[in-house]
Design a protein around this motif. Structure first.
Motif, PDB file in Angstrom:
ATOM      1  N   HIS A 181      36.034  34.579  39.469  1.00 38.31           N
ATOM      2  CA  HIS A 181      37.075  34.713  40.498  1.00 38.31           C
ATOM      3  C   HIS A 181      38.350  33.957  40.130  1.00 38.31           C
ATOM      4  O   HIS A 181      39.460  34.472  40.251  1.00 38.31           O
ATOM      5  N   TYR A 182      38.173  32.729  39.652  1.00 40.09           N
ATOM      6  CA  TYR A 182      39.336  31.872  39.387  1.00 40.09           C
ATOM      7  C   TYR A 182      40.218  32.447  38.295  1.00 40.09           C
ATOM      8  O   TYR A 182      41.376  32.080  38.180  1.00 40.09           O
ATOM      9  N   ASN A 183      39.658  33.306  37.460  1.00 37.84           N
ATOM     10  CA  ASN A 183      40.433  33.833  36.344  1.00 37.84           C
ATOM     11  C   ASN A 183      40.649  35.334  36.494  1.00 37.84           C
ATOM     12  O   ASN A 183      40.858  36.035  35.529  1.00 37.84           O
ATOM     13  N   MET A 184      40.554  35.820  37.720  1.00 40.41           N
ATOM     14  CA  MET A 184      40.807  37.240  37.937  1.00 40.41           C
ATOM     15  C   MET A 184      42.275  37.406  38.259  1.00 40.41           C
ATOM     16  O   MET A 184      42.739  37.091  39.349  1.00 40.41           O
ATOM     17  N   LYS A 185      43.023  37.878  37.282  1.00 40.14           N
ATOM     18  CA  LYS A 185      44.459  38.018  37.507  1.00 40.14           C
ATOM     19  C   LYS A 185      45.029  39.120  36.635  1.00 40.14           C
ATOM     20  O   LYS A 185      44.373  39.640  35.735  1.00 40.14           O
ATOM     21  N   ALA A 186      46.229  39.499  36.954  1.00 39.77           N
ATOM     22  CA  ALA A 186      46.983  40.456  36.147  1.00 39.77           C
ATOM     23  C   ALA A 186      48.442  40.106  36.359  1.00 39.77           C
ATOM     24  O   ALA A 186      48.747  39.159  37.087  1.00 39.77           O
ATOM     25  N   TYR A 187      49.320  40.842  35.713  1.00 35.67           N
ATOM     26  CA  TYR A 187      50.739  40.547  35.890  1.00 35.67           C
ATOM     27  C   TYR A 187      51.470  41.730  36.484  1.00 35.67           C
ATOM     28  O   TYR A 187      51.166  42.884  36.168  1.00 35.67           O
ATOM     29  N   VAL A 211      46.996  37.741  41.661  1.00 34.24           N
ATOM     30  CA  VAL A 211      45.728  37.016  41.581  1.00 34.24           C
ATOM     31  C   VAL A 211      44.778  37.522  42.652  1.00 34.24           C
ATOM     32  O   VAL A 211      45.183  38.086  43.661  1.00 34.24           O
ATOM     33  N   CYS A 212      43.492  37.312  42.395  1.00 35.27           N
ATOM     34  CA  CYS A 212      42.466  37.705  43.349  1.00 35.27           C
ATOM     35  C   CYS A 212      42.251  36.555  44.323  1.00 35.27           C
ATOM     36  O   CYS A 212      42.123  35.405  43.918  1.00 35.27           O
ATOM     37  N   GLU A 219      52.601  36.799  38.801  1.00 37.33           N
ATOM     38  CA  GLU A 219      51.138  36.874  38.753  1.00 37.33           C
ATOM     39  C   GLU A 219      50.565  37.650  39.928  1.00 37.33           C
ATOM     40  O   GLU A 219      50.993  37.473  41.071  1.00 37.33           O
ATOM     41  N   PHE A 240      36.016  40.904  36.388  1.00 36.15           N
ATOM     42  CA  PHE A 240      37.009  40.092  37.071  1.00 36.15           C
ATOM     43  C   PHE A 240      38.362  40.445  36.485  1.00 36.15           C
ATOM     44  O   PHE A 240      38.936  39.689  35.748  1.00 36.15           O
ATOM     45  N   ALA A 241      38.823  41.647  36.792  1.00 35.33           N
ATOM     46  CA  ALA A 241      40.111  42.104  36.282  1.00 35.33           C
ATOM     47  C   ALA A 241      40.653  43.187  37.206  1.00 35.33           C
ATOM     48  O   ALA A 241      39.918  43.773  37.990  1.00 35.33           O
ATOM     49  N   TYR A 245      47.030  39.781  45.601  1.00 39.31           N
ATOM     50  CA  TYR A 245      47.930  38.770  46.147  1.00 39.31           C
ATOM     51  C   TYR A 245      49.028  38.490  45.145  1.00 39.31           C
ATOM     52  O   TYR A 245      48.750  38.065  44.029  1.00 39.31           O
TER      53      TYR A 245
END
Lengths: 266, 590, 239
Positions: A241-247, A232-233, A230, A131-132, A201
């Motif tokens: 899923h809820y913590n799939m993010k990047a910057y 986010v997925c 952010e 999840f990244a 997104y």
């Protein structure tokens, strides 16, 4: 009872509309070249549908109020002109609204998804996985190495499945966990998924695009403001899923050059 | 037509044994009640699931008492894990869409009242009818079984997007046995629905009594008929899609799985499939499914509102035309669920236009309903309130469709709470309001007793205000970019929005609790409600020409002959202000 | 915290009394020590980008490196499991559970050896949710989330296996559960050294396992309370 119904509908409608009008919760700032058209479209739609919403609810309320009148000897009344004026009004009003929205809106959509990226675009590969997100820059040679799913190994940091032993172009590829781009420069992304469907997104870019396993999906944007935003997925991809993010980090060009150099040195 | 229905009278005699009378019954009325009971059980489970999710979203660290008893793995010490949240979400969506919104307004009330409204003694194929229910019931049991397998229910959402749903355990918990059960259950459900749809169509076309021309059919019957046609085409696509999914999961095929996927460090042994194929098949079913849920409720409201407005529905032909138009257009718009899914962006425009065009018949229907209220002498009973409430929530839910139908806005709003608000208002709440209206309206006919109007009104007001408190703020969340299907909000950006979620949770708990009033009213009135007359609301359609409840063959051996349309309210110069469909008197319009 | 302390105390007391009351199985006093080194150019360990999880990233002043080929001074090779693969008489698992921590979005330790049927306790010390997914093939596979503050996961493995462990939420988190049939094992430290103690006299096969390169074995015979030496050299490649 009819008056009560009308009153409740009025109150609900007015509060709802007021919160929209006050922008109590609203879109965050826009930092893309294609975003203003989306925002304009959003505003136009908001006004057009807001009028329909207000009119629909208020007229319903007024009619219900009227229908509860207990005046003795009151007879029922048929809507003036019967169904025809209503049907005509619906077709003309909604039809016009649809036509306008489609013509204007398809331009906003086209600017994001149907125009080719600029020739001087910065090319970045994106790999989404449970999840990244990982981002790949071609490195000093300007060439991306080939992708080999069988070489993917998260434990050694080979998120893309590069084969540096046999593929020289892959050796200097820069793989990082943040999307770092220079401001005002077009960026062309190629989205790959390692496993399941994901989505890219960035609220501030007004852009959303799914990663489709098995396909390379193109996406391009130009960021007009520096800062950190952010990514986010938005496509359900599993437990994390809820913590799939990047910057997304947008930097001045010179600062970005420096960042790229420091990454290439590692 | 008349001959066929006469034949149906002698098809089967009333059963005497308990099992044949109440369990494996061929009587459409019993089957209708069975569907209603199943939907009631399902909606209760679905509602509890939504409570659990809402509590977790607002207060993620609070232990929920007893939840660890339901699943020690999913909720150690009562705090649910991210995967258990997704399991509950998947089950909430699946149970609500399939077992509530498809069953209650269509299968339950349609089964009970469609034959009566057309003057038939039963459905065309009573045995098929019994099979439909028990197939659906089996599907329900299989679905519920997913709660009790080791890994719990699937976590891939009610849309079960491949490859998450297709590759099995490597994709995460719940995606092994749980997902198998899900796919099998939905496949079984499709079979039940197909049987039901065929039956509805055959019954409507073949068993209408003398004088019951298509244009004299009540709007509810029209809606059930159109819905049945939609169902037949929609479930006929979902069934093979589910079978392909099951094959991908168990037989090593690759319909939905491309090559080169690595899940949990394992290269998947699949190649050649298309991820978008599942989405196309699913939404080709999924969008018409929205209308399967809402059209019967539209029909029910069109049927009930004139009874309490004491005037005919405005634009009867336009109403039926709009229903048919919506049913037809519903097959051309599935791609609007896939604007940002990687489908060719050109096709987005293609799907956007018919989607927006659908708002025209929907707007006409709404305006005709509002126009019907104009100048009415409204009797504010509970079913009338729910009809008016339906109009209001249908407007609210429909309006947001304008946003989501546009690709350029969907690029921002897709997969946010704006979408959640939209489909809950327009599909869930509106449809359920239709079901509530139908329940209060037809309960006297079904059980021979009246429901309490006082409790009904309490139920209406709390629910009406409640649903606005729950779903209106979700629009704001969506505009702010709050992504849906998140089990917790951990980003700085989303943490700021948690207070709104707390408000929604409180509203959801309160509104849910208000449904206990309904449940109590239902049970209490069943046994203690005042005895209902045959035509308590002064309605015109055939169900009001028989006893409450109707006898086994619906009309006690009488052959009904229809002389009027269903819309004769507010008729001047008659003894009452209405004319029954069976009344031969001439109506002088002036 | 307090309850954990009490548990530890209770376990210690129980163990102590157990030792007093029951005769221990014949533990030898032989030992095998040595050093694991490499030849060739090892791959460069990559800095791990934890930017997606700020609560973890801020716990590390400099980025943590991948550990698949962890080297030390003097060509030392770390995280190599050296164990008796043949010749061991076998023994029941100790009652003391081994502990596995998730801290700063890292697995501590990177490689965790344990005995078949020995308890395994997995803790989440972070402010974020982890999911623990041991990719076992012989033992039953499971995959569970552990939200912050939730109780330790208590488990064990009943068959010997080398099990990669991963966290999908933080894909860089990658470790190993090494489930062995023997109680005689050691993990090479930063300097590459290891020390297997308590061996009764006998003829043993000693195996060194590294996650990326083929395992190596040596025969070692121990008589009396000898201290034998066994060194292992792995040939490494830059890519």
């Amino acid at each position: 009872m009819g008056k009560l119904f009308a009153a409740v509908v009025f109150v609900i409608t007015l509060i709802s509309v007021a919160i929209f009008v006050m922008h109590t919760w609203w879109l965050p700032i826009d930092i893309s070249t294609t975003g203003p058209a989306v925002d304009r479209q959003m505003n136009d739609t908001m006004i057009g549908t807001g009028i329909l919403f207000l009119a629909g609810q208020l007229v319903l309320g007024v009619f219900v109020w009227g229908s509860s009148s207990r005046k003795s000897g009151r007879k029922i009344r048929i809507f003036p002109g019967g169904a025809t004026p209503l049907v005509t009004a619906a077709i003309i009003l909604v039809g016009l609204e649809i036509l306008t929205l489609t013509f204007v809106g398809s331009k906003a959509w086209g600017a994001i998804y149907l125009t080719p990226p600029a020739a001087n675009s910065l090319r970045v590969d994106v790999q989404a996985e449970q999840f990244a997100f990982y981002f790949r820059y071609p490195g000093p040679d300007g060439q991306f190495g080939g992708l080999h799913p069988d070489k993917i190994d998260d434990g050694s940091g080979n998120y893309f499945g590069l084969d540096p032993a046999n593929d020289i172009a892959a050796r200097d590829d820069i793989v990082v966990g943040s999307l770092v781009v220079p401001v005002n420069r077009p960026v062309e992304l190629t989205l790959h998924s390692k496993d399941v469907g994901h989505s890219f997104y960035v609220r501030e870019l007004r852009v959303q695009q799914d990663f489709v396993p098995g396909l390379d999906i193109p996406l391009h944007f130009t960021a007009t403001q520096t800062g950190k935003f952010e990514i986010v997925c938005t496509q359900l991809c599993g437990l994390g899923h809820y913590n799939m993010k990047a910057y997304l980090e947008v930097m001045p060009e010179d600062q970005w050059e420096q960042w790229l150099k420091s990454q290439a040195g590692q | 037509m008349h001959e066929t229905s006469e034949h149906a009278v002698h098809q089967h005699a009333p059963p005497t044994s308990f099992i044949r009378k109440h369990i494996f019954s061929l009587d459409h009325k019993v089957i209708g009640k069975q569907y209603y009971g199943l939907a009631l059980l399902a909606v209760f489970i679905g509602m509890v699931l939504s409570w659990l999710m809402r509590i977790h979203l607002a207060w993620p660290t609070w232990p929920i008492p007893g939840l660890d008893k339901l699943s020690a793995v999913g909720a150690p010490a009562g705090v649910m894990t991210p995967e258990y949240y997704l399991s509950l979400m998947t089950m909430h969506g699946t149970i609500m869409v399939f077992f509530v919104l498809t069953n209650a307004p269509f299968a339950a009330f349609g089964n009970y009242f469609l034959p009566i409204q057309i003057g038939a003694e039963d459905m065309a194929f009573p045995r098929f009818n019994m099979m439909s229910f028990w197939t659906t019931f089996t599907a329900f049991l299989v679905m519920i079984a997913a709660f009790f397998v080791t890994d719990g229910p699937p976590i891939s959402g009610w849309t079960a997007y491949a490859p998450l749903s297709a590759v099995g355990k490597d994709a995460g918990p719940g995606l092994a046995m749980g997902q198998n059960l899900w796919a099998i259950s939905i496949a079984i459900f499709c079979i039940g629905s197909l049987l039901g749809a065929l039956n509805f169509i055959a019954t409507t076309l073949d068993l209408r009594t003398k004088g019951m021309s298509l244009s004299r059919m009540p709007y509810s019957t029209w809606a059930w008929f159109v819905t049945a046609v939609i169902s037949l085409l929609a479930f006929a696509v979902l069934l093979p899609a589910c079978i392909l999914l099951i094959l991908d999961r168990t037989a090593g095929t690759s319909f939905f799985i491309p090559s080169g996927l690595v899940l949990s460090d394992r290269l998947q042994p699949h190649a050649g499939g298309s991820v978008l194929l599942w989405q196309h098949l699913f939404w080709f079913f999924g969008h018409p499914e929205v209308y399967i849920a809402i059209l019967p409720s539209i029909g029910i409201v069109c049927h009930i509102l004139p009874v309490f407005a004491r005037k005919p529905l405005l634009g009867p032909r336009a109403t039926i035309g709009c229903m048919i138009a919506i049913g037809f257009l519903s097959y051309m718009v599935w791609g609007h669920h896939m604007f940002v899914s990687g489908m060719n962006p050109f096709s987005a425009n293609l799907f956007s236009v018919p989607t927006l065009i659908i708002t025209i018949p929907a707007t006409i229907l709404t305006l005709l309903l509002i126009g019907t209220v104009y100048g009415a002498k409204m009797r504010f009973t509970t079913p009338a309130l729910f009809c008016l409430g339906f109009i209001s929530v249908f407007i609210s839910g429909g309006i947001s469709g304008f946003f989501l139908a546009q690709p350029s806005l969907d690029t921002y709003l897709h997969a946010t709470y704006f979408v959640v608000a939209h489909f809950h208002f327009v599909m869930a709440v509106a449809s359920i309001f239709g079901v509530f209206a139908a329940t209060y309206f037809w309960f006297p006919k079904m059980y021979g007793r009246m429901m309490s109007d006082t409790l009904g009104k309490w139920h209406f007001w709390l629910t009406f205000i409640g649903v606005y408190c729950i779903f209106m703020p979700m629009h704001y969340l969506g505009l702010a970019g709050n992504v849906r299907r998140y089990s917790a909000f951990v980003d700085d950006y989303l943490i700021a929005l948690i207070p709104v979620h707390k408000f929604i949770t409180i509203a959801a708990l309160a509104t849910g609790a208000a449904q206990l009033i309904f449940l109590f009213n239902l049970i209490w009135s069943r046994f203690r409600g005042p005895i209902a007359p045959d035509n308590p609301w002064e309605g015109t359609s055939l169900e009001w020409s028989t006893t409450s409840p109707p006898p086994f063959d619906n009309f006690g051996g009488r052959h009904m002959v229809v002389y009027q349309g269903p819309n004769e309210y507010g008729v001047e110069g008659t003894a009452n202000d209405y004319v029954m469909q069976t009344s031969p008197e001439k109506i002088v319009t002036g | 915290m307090r309850s954990r302390y009490f548990t530890a105390l209770a376990v210690a007391v129980l163990l102590g009394s157990g030792m007093l009351v029951f005769a221990k199985p014949p533990a030898g006093s032989g030992s095998i020590t040595g050093k694991v080194t490499y030849t060739g150019t090892p791959p460069k360990m990559k800095p791990i980008d934890m930017s997606k999880e700020p609560s973890c990233a801020k716990q590390h002043a400099t980025p943590v490196l991948t550990e698949n080929v962890a080297t030390g001074p003097g060509n030392a090779l770390q995280w190599v499991v050296v164990y008796i693969s043949a010749g061991d008489q076998g023994s029941t698992a100790p009652s003391q559970a081994v502990r596995y921590d998730q801290k700063g979005c890292q697995y501590l330790p990177h490689v965790l050896p344990m005995q078949v049927d020995q308890g395994l306790q997995i803790y989440n010390d972070d402010q974020t949710s982890h999911n623990i997914h041991p990719l076992s093939k012989i033992n039953a596979e499971w995959n569970k989330s552990q939200p912050p503050g939730s109780p330790a996961i208590d488990t064990k493995y009943d068959k010997p296996e080398f099990i990669p462990v991963k966290c999908n939420i933080h894909p860089w988190m990658h470790g190993y559960f090494i489930v062995l049939n023997t109680s005689h094992y050691a993990v090479s430290g930063e300097d590459g050294s290891f020390d297997i103690k308590g061996l009764p006299p006998g003829k043993y096969t000693v195996t060194a396992w590294q996650e990326q390169y083929p395992a190596q074995s040596q025969e070692v015979t121990i008589s009396g309370s000898e201290a034998k030496t066994a060194n292992f050299v792995f040939k490494v490649l830059p890519y």
